[in-house]
Design a protein around this motif. Structure first.
Motif, PDB file in Angstrom:
ATOM      1  N   GLU A 186       0.828  -1.206   0.000  1.00 28.90           N
ATOM      2  CA  GLU A 186       0.000   0.000   0.000  1.00 28.90           C
ATOM      3  C   GLU A 186       0.863   1.258   0.000  1.00 28.90           C
ATOM      4  O   GLU A 186       1.810   1.371   0.785  1.00 28.90           O
ATOM      5  CB  GLU A 186      -0.891   0.004   1.248  1.00 28.90           C
ATOM      6  N   SER A 231     -19.724  -3.319  -0.361  1.00 32.31           N
ATOM      7  CA  SER A 231     -18.723  -3.906  -1.252  1.00 32.31           C
ATOM      8  C   SER A 231     -17.941  -4.987  -0.515  1.00 32.31           C
ATOM      9  O   SER A 231     -17.680  -4.888   0.671  1.00 32.31           O
ATOM     10  CB  SER A 231     -17.767  -2.850  -1.763  1.00 32.31           C
ATOM     11  N   SER A 261     -14.475  -7.369  -0.896  1.00 35.30           N
ATOM     12  CA  SER A 261     -13.255  -7.379  -1.681  1.00 35.30           C
ATOM     13  C   SER A 261     -12.654  -8.772  -1.815  1.00 35.30           C
ATOM     14  O   SER A 261     -11.559  -8.940  -2.310  1.00 35.30           O
ATOM     15  CB  SER A 261     -12.231  -6.427  -1.062  1.00 35.30           C
ATOM     16  N   GLN A 319     -16.025  -3.004  -6.230  1.00 33.26           N
ATOM     17  CA  GLN A 319     -15.906  -1.880  -5.299  1.00 33.26           C
ATOM     18  C   GLN A 319     -16.900  -0.771  -5.625  1.00 33.26           C
ATOM     19  O   GLN A 319     -16.838   0.300  -5.023  1.00 33.26           O
ATOM     20  CB  GLN A 319     -14.479  -1.313  -5.325  1.00 33.26           C
ATOM     21  N   GLY A 369      -6.219   5.814  -1.160  1.00 31.26           N
ATOM     22  CA  GLY A 369      -7.488   5.124  -1.418  1.00 31.26           C
ATOM     23  C   GLY A 369      -7.264   3.678  -1.782  1.00 31.26           C
ATOM     24  O   GLY A 369      -6.193   3.112  -1.508  1.00 31.26           O
ATOM     25  N   HIS A 370      -8.270   3.088  -2.401  1.00 30.09           N
ATOM     26  CA  HIS A 370      -8.200   1.679  -2.786  1.00 30.09           C
ATOM     27  C   HIS A 370      -7.096   1.475  -3.805  1.00 30.09           C
ATOM     28  O   HIS A 370      -7.046   2.155  -4.825  1.00 30.09           O
ATOM     29  CB  HIS A 370      -9.518   1.245  -3.419  1.00 30.09           C
ATOM     30  N   GLN A 371      -6.250   0.518  -3.522  1.00 32.61           N
ATOM     31  CA  GLN A 371      -5.136   0.234  -4.421  1.00 32.61           C
ATOM     32  C   GLN A 371      -5.368  -1.123  -5.067  1.00 32.61           C
ATOM     33  O   GLN A 371      -5.808  -2.064  -4.410  1.00 32.61           O
ATOM     34  CB  GLN A 371      -3.857   0.219  -3.596  1.00 32.61           C
ATOM     35  N   HIS A 372      -5.102  -1.201  -6.334  1.00 32.38           N
ATOM     36  CA  HIS A 372      -5.280  -2.475  -7.041  1.00 32.38           C
ATOM     37  C   HIS A 372      -4.151  -2.593  -8.052  1.00 32.38           C
ATOM     38  O   HIS A 372      -4.123  -1.851  -9.040  1.00 32.38           O
ATOM     39  CB  HIS A 372      -6.641  -2.490  -7.738  1.00 32.38           C
ATOM     40  N   MET A 427      -4.329   3.325  -8.137  1.00 36.87           N
ATOM     41  CA  MET A 427      -5.081   3.627  -6.928  1.00 36.87           C
ATOM     42  C   MET A 427      -6.290   4.490  -7.298  1.00 36.87           C
ATOM     43  O   MET A 427      -6.191   5.348  -8.170  1.00 36.87           O
ATOM     44  CB  MET A 427      -4.168   4.403  -5.977  1.00 36.87           C
ATOM     45  N   ASN A 448      -9.330   9.061  -2.910  1.00 37.10           N
ATOM     46  CA  ASN A 448     -10.534   9.540  -2.230  1.00 37.10           C
ATOM     47  C   ASN A 448     -10.926  10.914  -2.753  1.00 37.10           C
ATOM     48  O   ASN A 448     -10.662  11.940  -2.135  1.00 37.10           O
ATOM     49  CB  ASN A 448     -10.285   9.633  -0.718  1.00 37.10           C
TER      50      ASN A 448
END
Lengths: 273, 655
Positions: A134, B337, B339, B488, B528-531, B535, B538
């Motif tokens: 992260e 959601s 994950s 998500q 925020g959401h990382q994939h 990312m 937000n």
């Protein structure tokens, strides 16, 4: 590297080549004397430097409808490379004489060098960070360090209270306390060295022989915390480096600009051109 | 309409008691009809069971159950509380002395059983109202709903009068954000204010004249309706007590056509959230039919007209399709959601949480259109399903398959075997909640056959895949991305902030740029959401179906013509309804300071001074000359605002 990036870089090289070729052709066609040629390349160089500095101001004056900063960065790199070539033409590929001129040349080369390093870092470091997990906010990292330290301290104290031995507490005091205090091993992490991790793995292995079996789970948890701290250090080092190189590049740019202005004034006053 | 005699007795308490609320409701259509319908349905079932039991016992039923409620007028006389409602229903059942079937069926004290039955039957309605409805009192000139605002609530006028009209945008405080002169912007950039969230509080003076600030019960007023009325628009339409409005729009989350303003000295309204309207429609078939009828009449032909595949059809044909169309709803209103990407669990999760609308391989007997919500389009892959695309409001599916079937029949193939039947090539599942329109293939075939002028698109050639399937192949590689976005719920966004982590150096130029144009306080968090390598930060995604708009008491948050959700700071009362509604936590409440850096205060419900809060969010730099400052400022092309629907473009950019 995808085909779009390759194509884009080829276009840059082509534009750069065209710029240089047209400069050289213009200089040869104009058939200027040596001082006049230096005079022309000098003014050209100053214009290029003005253009390079304007990138910084573009970032500040975003309300102006002059295109995205990403295009300006591409121009900045392109004209930076062109400026280097122009600089060598200007000094006629020989180290300048005179202390002030040498100072300007040194600052110029340092500026170019820092720019190159910055470019290299900004292209190579982000992908490395992506695989560290992260992406954390740089400003929040002291908070994460604090949390890790607190967790490790609690673990050591808890183990001491439960098993009535002070081995882990001593280990914490001697090794972990200072390590968990904040960021560490900046340069090893910048150079992606695996030494830090191996060293800590050895330390934990060495520790195990002095512990009773019940304490081993605590060691495992401590080891996890330390490895998390190492990952955090890596992010801190890389993010720090990506921010710090600008502290060299930008002041040098302004210093160079001032020196060059002084250089122009001196030339106009005393050279008789 | 309310009975005049009843109106005198009717006292609506401000205590918001559920019991009293329900007692009040039963006086009004459609709630009275709803309860009546529901009880009738239940009684029909009971009667059926009773008759079957009697037949089994070799006896014939002697008494037919009266299927129409005769006692509605009697009902009204004793409606002052819920208990009275229930007593009345039980009274009706009890008074039906010939009701042997009920006694036989229940086998015990009829009154008690009927009482319990009535209570049980009313419970779902009560529960819906308890969770989703509230009584609001508004003074004269109060704005109840605003034109072109996404409907979040329906309203039932319990007492008083209102009128529906189109007003000037200025009256709703929807002025286009003013463009600052260049020297002010220069100053803003070079000499930023030392105070964060500084406001020119003089601006609020005008707004305070027309805003009644009572937290979530606040509202906007239009003092002069004559002046506010938009010239060239229809005359104001008077709404009387008992009128229900905004229900169809709320069900669909679509914009209101007109602004509704209270014209009596005081009006009492029952405000029902869109979730409540949906549940009421599920609770009562009659109510559902009423809403569907309204929808068919007023909105469906217009929606069908916009469909590229139905271009060329005339008005009567569209109306015919609107008449024969079936309206369906799937899924849950409140989503969460998940994950978990484990394939086995994922399969069961998808099957559980995303109801099936169309199954791959089934006979293609209809074309579907999405009228509200979102749907996942996927194909079987291994032991699960792989997303190929998603459908949103206005999208359709099944036309290619249906068209294939029509053309096959027109070719008069001598022997049509099972293999020749047109079948759906994909599975469609509801994501969150989904409302669909289903047009039967046979009706579509009739209309297309009758309308030779509107020649349907060319039939898929055997050698070439139809465009939709070509698209599917193209996005197949981007499927992982799609899965992430759908899981998500980022598919709601039209301007989602994506950060390519392989390029982002963390220089924070985007954050600084945002802060420089937004009162020194950035409107997003670079986290925020990382994939994988990107990312989703937000930042407000400018949802196509924004939930944050629901329930804003003054209409301070609204969607402008460009599809950007913006907040009018002047009339924001700081109630934080929008921030609470946003499922992505992209709206922040901030404390503001005046020109001299002093905190601004406001009175709360108890008259205590509390810091004045204002809602803030990304507004895509509306009012600025350039694109969003964040995207403009990124030197490495690492940040982009993207429409998730263009997944191929995203994939190419991320590569």
């Amino acid at each position: 590297m995808n085909s779009y990036v390759v194509r884009r870089r080829l276009v840059y090289l082509l534009v750069l080549g065209l710029l240089l070729a047209s400069t050289l052709i213009l200089l040869s066609l104009s058939n200027l004397s040596m001082p006049s040629e230096v005079y022309c390349t000098g003014w050209g160089l100053l214009a290029v430097m003005g253009l390079l500095v304007s990138y910084h101001w573009r970032k500040k004056l975003l309300f102006l409808n002059f295109g995205g900063v990403r295009y300006w960065l591409r121009l900045h790199i392109l004209f930076g490379l062109y400026g280097v070539a122009l600089f060598f033409i200007h000094i006629d590929f020989s180290w300048p004489k005179g202390l002030f001129n040498q100072l300007i040349a040194t600052v110029f080369l340092l500026e170019v060098g820092s720019g190159m390093v910055g470019l290299y870092l900004s292209r190579t470091m982000p992908p490395r960070m992506t695989w560290l997990g992260e992406r954390l906010l740089y400003e929040k990292m002291p908070e994460y360090y604090q949390q890790l330290r607190q967790q490790a301290e609690d673990l050591a104290l808890q183990a001491a209270a439960e098993h009535h031995t002070d081995t882990l507490v001593k280990f914490y005091n001697r090794n972990l306390q200072s390590f968990l205090l904040g960021a560490a091993n900046f340069w090893p992490h910048v150079f992606n060295s695996g030494q830090v991790r191996s060293r800590w793995a050895l330390k934990f292995e060495g520790l195990q022989r002095y512990l009773v079996e019940d304490e081993l789970p605590v060691v495992t948890e401590l080891r996890i915390l330390v490895f998390r701290k190492i990952e955090l250090d890596k992010q801190y080092a890389i993010q720090g480096l990506l921010r710090r190189w600008l502290f060299l590049h930008i002041p040098l740019a302004y210093a160079l600009f001032i020196f060059v202005l002084a250089h122009v004034m001196v030339i106009h006053s005393f050279s008789g051109v | 309409m309310i009975d005049p005699a009843m109106a005198e007795d009717l006292t609506i308490s401000q205590s918001h008691s559920t019991w009293q609320l329900d007692a009040t409701l039963l006086v009004f259509e459609p709630f009275r009809t709803m309860v009546s319908h529901h009880l009738q349905q239940r009684l029909r079932k009971l009667q059926g069971r009773y008759q079957r039991n009697l037949i089994k016992l070799g006896r014939l039923p002697r008494v037919q159950l009266p299927l129409q409620l005769q006692a509605v007028t009697e009902l009204i006389h004793s409606l002052n509380s819920l208990w009275q409602d229930i007593q009345l229903v039980s009274h009706w059942v009890k008074n039906d002395s010939a009701n042997e079937w009920l006694a036989a069926f229940l086998g015990k004290d009829t009154t008690e059983a009927a009482h319990q039955l009535a209570q049980k039957e009313l419970q779902p309605l009560l529960s819906i109202l308890l969770h989703h409805a509230t009584i609001r009192t508004m003074e004269k000139t109060a704005v109840v709903v605003r034109q072109s605002e996404h409907a979040g609530n329906a309203y039932l006028l319990l007492a008083g009068q209102a009128c529906a009209l189109q007003v000037k945008e200025k009256a709703l405080f929807r002025q286009r954000p003013e463009q600052h002169p260049w020297y002010q912007r220069l100053k803003q950039n070079l000499l930023p204010s030392q105070w964060v969230e500084r406001r020119d509080t003089r601006r609020y003076d005008a707004a305070q004249q027309v805003t009644v600030a009572q937290g979530r019960d606040s509202y906007l007023r239009i003092p002069d309706l004559t002046e506010a009325h938009q010239p060239g628009t229809p005359e104001p339409k008077l709404l009387e007590t008992g009128e229900l409005f905004g229900a169809v729009a709320a069900l669909q989350h679509s914009p209101h056509y007109r602004t509704i303003v209270v014209t009596s000295e005081q009006a009492i309204l029952l405000e029902i959230r869109w979730q409540g309207v949906r549940q009421l429609a599920r609770f009562d078939r009659g109510f559902r039919q009423f809403l569907d009828e309204q929808y068919r009449r007023h909105r469906l032909p217009a929606l069908l007209q916009q469909q590229p595949i139905l271009l060329g059809l005339n008005k009567s044909q569209l109306e015919h399709l609107a008449t024969v169309a079936e309206l369906d709803s799937y899924g849950a209103m409140d989503w969460k959601s998940v994950s978990d990407q484990n394939s086995d669990q994922r399969k069961s999760r998808i099957e559980q949480s995303e109801p099936l609308i169309i199954k791959e391989g089934d006979y293609a007997n209809a074309v579907i259109f999405i009228r509200a919500g979102y749907a996942r389009k996927s194909k079987a892959y291994g032991h699960s399903e792989r997303a190929l695309d998603y459908l949103r409001q206005g999208d359709s599916y099944g036309f290619q398959e249906v068209l294939g079937g029509i053309q096959l029949r027109s070719q008069q193939v001598s022997e049509l075997s099972e293999a020749h039947l047109p079948r759906y090539s994909c599975t469609i599942r509801a994501v969150g909640y989904t409302d669909i329109i289903r047009i039967p293939a046979r009706e579509l075939e009739k209309v297309l056959a009758a309308n030779k002028a509107s020649t349907p698109p060319e039939a898929p050639q055997p050698a070439a895949l139809p465009p939709s399937q070509q698209h599917e192949l193209l996005v197949h590689e981007a499927s992982d991305l799609l899965e992430f976005f759908i899981d998500q719920r980022f598919i709601y966004g039209t301007q989602t902030m994506l950060i390519n982590l392989d390029r982002c150096t963390g220089c924070d130029d985007c954050v600084r740029a945002c802060a420089s144009v937004h009162d020194q306080n950035p409107r997003f968090i670079r986290h925020g959401h990382q994939h994988g390598g990107f990312m989703v930060a937000n930042a407000c995604m400018q949802c196509s179906d924004p939930l944050c708009l629901d329930g804003c008491p003054t209409g301070a948050i609204y969607m402008n013509n460009a599809g950007t959700v913006v907040i009018n700071d002047d009339i924001c009362v700081g109630c934080s309804t929008c921030a609470d509604n946003c499922p992505f936590d992209n709206i922040q409440m901030v404390k503001i300071v005046d020109e001299h850096g002093k905190p601004v205060h406001a009175n709360d419900h108890q008259g205590k001074l509390v810091p004045q809060l204002k809602a803030t969010k990304c507004d895509m730099c509306t009012g600025q000359l350039n694109r969003p400052a964040c995207e403009l400022a990124c030197p490495h092309d690492a940040l982009r605002r993207v429409d998730i629907h263009q997944v191929e473009k995203i994939r190419d950019w991320l590569a």
